[in-house]
Motif scaffolding. Structure first.
Motif, mmCIF file in Angstrom:
data_model
loop_
_atom_site.group_PDB
_atom_site.id
_atom_site.type_symbol
_atom_site.label_atom_id
_atom_site.label_comp_id
_atom_site.label_asym_id
_atom_site.label_seq_id
_atom_site.Cartn_x
_atom_site.Cartn_y
_atom_site.Cartn_z
ATOM 1 N N LYS A 249 0.821 -1.208 0.000
ATOM 2 C CA LYS A 249 0.000 0.000 0.000
ATOM 3 C C LYS A 249 0.857 1.260 0.000
ATOM 4 N N ASP A 250 2.017 1.169 0.677
ATOM 5 C CA ASP A 250 2.834 2.363 0.868
ATOM 6 C C ASP A 250 3.928 2.542 -0.188
ATOM 7 N N THR A 251 4.513 1.466 -0.642
ATOM 8 C CA THR A 251 5.713 1.595 -1.476
ATOM 9 C C THR A 251 5.643 0.826 -2.782
ATOM 10 N N GLY A 252 4.517 0.312 -3.178
ATOM 11 C CA GLY A 252 4.431 -0.461 -4.410
ATOM 12 C C GLY A 252 4.508 -1.942 -4.130
ATOM 13 N N LYS A 253 4.676 -2.720 -5.176
ATOM 14 C CA LYS A 253 4.680 -4.172 -5.037
ATOM 15 C C LYS A 253 6.031 -4.675 -4.553
ATOM 16 N N VAL A 254 5.970 -5.622 -3.622
ATOM 17 C CA VAL A 254 7.190 -6.222 -3.098
ATOM 18 C C VAL A 254 7.222 -7.695 -3.484
ATOM 19 N N LEU A 255 8.340 -8.113 -4.056
ATOM 20 C CA LEU A 255 8.533 -9.502 -4.435
ATOM 21 C C LEU A 255 9.394 -10.161 -3.367
ATOM 22 N N TYR A 256 8.785 -11.040 -2.581
ATOM 23 C CA TYR A 256 9.524 -11.756 -1.543
ATOM 24 C C TYR A 256 10.148 -13.007 -2.150
ATOM 25 N N LEU A 257 11.474 -13.139 -2.012
ATOM 26 C CA LEU A 257 12.213 -14.240 -2.620
ATOM 27 C C LEU A 257 13.010 -14.972 -1.546
ATOM 28 N N GLY A 258 12.692 -16.236 -1.337
ATOM 29 C CA GLY A 258 13.412 -17.028 -0.341
ATOM 30 C C GLY A 258 14.210 -18.136 -1.003
ATOM 31 N N HIS A 259 15.404 -18.429 -0.471
ATOM 32 C CA HIS A 259 16.177 -19.582 -0.955
ATOM 33 C C HIS A 259 17.019 -20.119 0.196
ATOM 34 N N THR A 260 17.674 -21.255 -0.035
ATOM 35 C CA THR A 260 18.344 -21.964 1.064
ATOM 36 C C THR A 260 19.852 -21.747 1.114
ATOM 37 N N LEU A 261 20.411 -21.011 0.164
ATOM 38 C CA LEU A 261 21.863 -20.912 0.069
ATOM 39 C C LEU A 261 22.444 -19.765 0.891
ATOM 40 N N PRO A 262 23.731 -19.883 1.285
ATOM 41 C CA PRO A 262 24.378 -18.792 2.035
ATOM 42 C C PRO A 262 24.633 -17.592 1.136
ATOM 43 N N GLN A 263 24.874 -16.444 1.758
ATOM 44 C CA GLN A 263 25.007 -15.199 1.008
ATOM 45 C C GLN A 263 26.305 -15.115 0.195
ATOM 46 N N ALA A 264 27.286 -15.958 0.521
ATOM 47 C CA ALA A 264 28.538 -15.953 -0.245
ATOM 48 C C ALA A 264 28.439 -16.807 -1.508
ATOM 49 N N HIS A 265 27.348 -17.542 -1.660
ATOM 50 C CA HIS A 265 27.197 -18.473 -2.776
ATOM 51 C C HIS A 265 26.984 -17.720 -4.087
ATOM 52 N N PRO A 266 27.559 -18.215 -5.204
ATOM 53 C CA PRO A 266 27.391 -17.528 -6.494
ATOM 54 C C PRO A 266 25.944 -17.431 -6.964
ATOM 55 N N VAL A 267 25.083 -18.350 -6.529
ATOM 56 C CA VAL A 267 23.668 -18.263 -6.902
ATOM 57 C C VAL A 267 22.997 -17.096 -6.166
ATOM 58 N N HIS A 268 23.354 -16.895 -4.904
ATOM 59 C CA HIS A 268 22.804 -15.737 -4.175
ATOM 60 C C HIS A 268 23.240 -14.440 -4.852
ATOM 61 N N LYS A 269 24.473 -14.411 -5.339
ATOM 62 C CA LYS A 269 24.954 -13.217 -6.043
ATOM 63 C C LYS A 269 24.130 -12.983 -7.310
ATOM 64 N N GLY A 270 23.711 -14.073 -7.962
ATOM 65 C CA GLY A 270 22.835 -13.947 -9.117
ATOM 66 C C GLY A 270 21.484 -13.376 -8.747
ATOM 67 N N VAL A 271 20.953 -13.826 -7.604
ATOM 68 C CA VAL A 271 19.672 -13.316 -7.115
ATOM 69 C C VAL A 271 19.769 -11.816 -6.814
ATOM 70 N N LEU A 272 20.908 -11.386 -6.281
ATOM 71 C CA LEU A 272 21.111 -9.961 -6.020
ATOM 72 C C LEU A 272 21.096 -9.160 -7.323
ATOM 73 N N GLU A 273 21.639 -9.755 -8.392
ATOM 74 C CA GLU A 273 21.597 -9.088 -9.700
ATOM 75 C C GLU A 273 20.164 -8.972 -10.206
ATOM 76 N N PHE A 274 19.352 -9.989 -9.927
ATOM 77 C CA PHE A 274 17.935 -9.947 -10.296
ATOM 78 C C PHE A 274 17.234 -8.795 -9.574
ATOM 79 N N LYS A 275 17.500 -8.670 -8.299
ATOM 80 C CA LYS A 275 16.925 -7.583 -7.495
ATOM 81 C C LYS A 275 17.340 -6.220 -8.047
ATOM 82 N N LYS A 276 18.625 -6.068 -8.299
ATOM 83 C CA LYS A 276 19.156 -4.800 -8.803
ATOM 84 C C LYS A 276 18.528 -4.430 -10.151
ATOM 85 N N ALA A 277 18.452 -5.414 -11.053
ATOM 86 C CA ALA A 277 17.920 -5.142 -12.392
ATOM 87 C C ALA A 277 16.429 -4.832 -12.352
ATOM 88 N N LEU A 278 15.672 -5.572 -11.554
ATOM 89 C CA LEU A 278 14.222 -5.364 -11.515
ATOM 90 C C LEU A 278 13.870 -4.019 -10.893
#
Length: 324
Positions: free
Chosen positions: A21-50
């Protein structure tokens, strides 16, 4: 534990409705990997691009480290609409969408180039779409490398060296059949128990990709790493159809474009991680063995035959991949 999980789901749902209601649509994304993992880094790129493409009208909130539960639990949250997106292994996803079983076939891909030609081409896109009828729409694939054998006491140079060895595998029938077909004794075991199991001789080894081999510290107790690369099971970035259907056509374009861009960035992160992981293992004293892959491929042909018997309707897809 289950009540705690349900309370978390409720809290996320309530918080999501307030934030939208306040800031637009929020996409909640959960996964099981640690933050140092290359897949998490890919997810961060998805967040940045979107967030960039939408000028902040679509925001991404990431919950790594299994904060929202196991891969299976997060998939169920997507299906009911409590969470928007996740990243899971195609092996886990195959329990929901049968077509993903195909990626577990040993030596399905000839090499890396063939793998990405398939995943990023029409076949890969068609399989991503198959999940929609199960409320799990695939957006793109992330590289999860290739799985290879590692052992504590005996080197594996040919399939014959697997005879008499207990090899930990995922609790997945195709993985079990593969190890058994090569002459080993497949032993399903929880991943969290594996370090101790190798250390105590409960199993003689396991199989996984280089970043997982190192991040789990299994290189400390495994003398040999045989790069037979028997399977290349990708990760999949997914969005729940309940969230997807609430997006405008323009927003859907932004989400898909952000996913595709993140997949290309993630490949680079993965290759960097593989290089660093192999250096760590070699510096520790692990012997890296480059075997004749065709020997392992020949032994595992029965796995494909059994798969086609069970899923005859998937034979055309497998043939398309093999012939591409």
């Amino acid at each position: 534990m289950r009540n705690k999980f349900l309370l978390l789901v409720l809290a996320i749902s309530l918080f999501t409705s307030c934030v939208e209601k306040d800031t637009g649509k929020v996409l909640y994304l959960g996964h099981t990997l640690p933050q140092a993992h290359p897949v998490h880094k890919g997810v961060l790129e998805f967040k940045k691009a979107l967030e960039s493409k939408s000028n902040g009208t679509l925001k991404v909130k990431i919950f790594p480290d299994a904060q929202l539960g196991s891969e299976r639990e997060v998939l169920e949250l997507l299906q009911i609409g409590s969470v928007a997106a996740t990243k899971v292994s195609a092996a886990t996803l195959s329990n929901f969408v049968p077509e993903y079983h195909i990626f577990g076939i040993p030596y399905l891909f000839r090499d890396q180039a063939h793998k990405f030609e398939v995943l990023e081409g029409e076949i890969g896109k068609e399989i991503l779409e198959k999940g929609s009828k199960f409320w799990l729409r695939g957006l793109c694939y992330y590289d999860a490398g290739s799985r290879s054998f590692y052992t504590s006491k005996k080197a594996i140079r040919t399939p014959e060296d697997l005879k008499g060895l207990k090899i930990r595998v995922m609790n997945n029938q195709m993985a079990i059949n593969m190890v058994n077909s090569m002459g080993g004794s497949a032993t399903p075991l929880a991943y969290g128990e594996l370090y101790t199991a190798i250390q105590q001789g409960v199993v003689d080894g396991a199989e996984n990709n280089p970043p997982s081999f190192v991040s789990s510290n299994h290189y400390e107790i495994s003398k040999y790493y045989t790069l037979d690369e028997h399977s290349s099971i990708p990760d999949v970035l997914l969005i729940g159809t309940k969230y997807w259907e609430g997006l405008s056509e323009e927003e859907k374009v932004w989400v898909q474009e952000a996913a595709d861009e993140s997949a290309q960035a993630q490949k680079v992160f993965w290759n960097e991680s593989v290089e660093a992981s192999m250096k760590t293992a070699i510096d520790w004293g692990v012997e890296v063995i480059i075997p004749e892959k065709s020997l392992f491929s020949e032994k595992s042909k029965s796995v494909l035959e059994e798969f086609i018997k069970e899923y005859p309707e998937m034979a055309p897809i497998v043939n398309q991949i093999k012939n591409q």
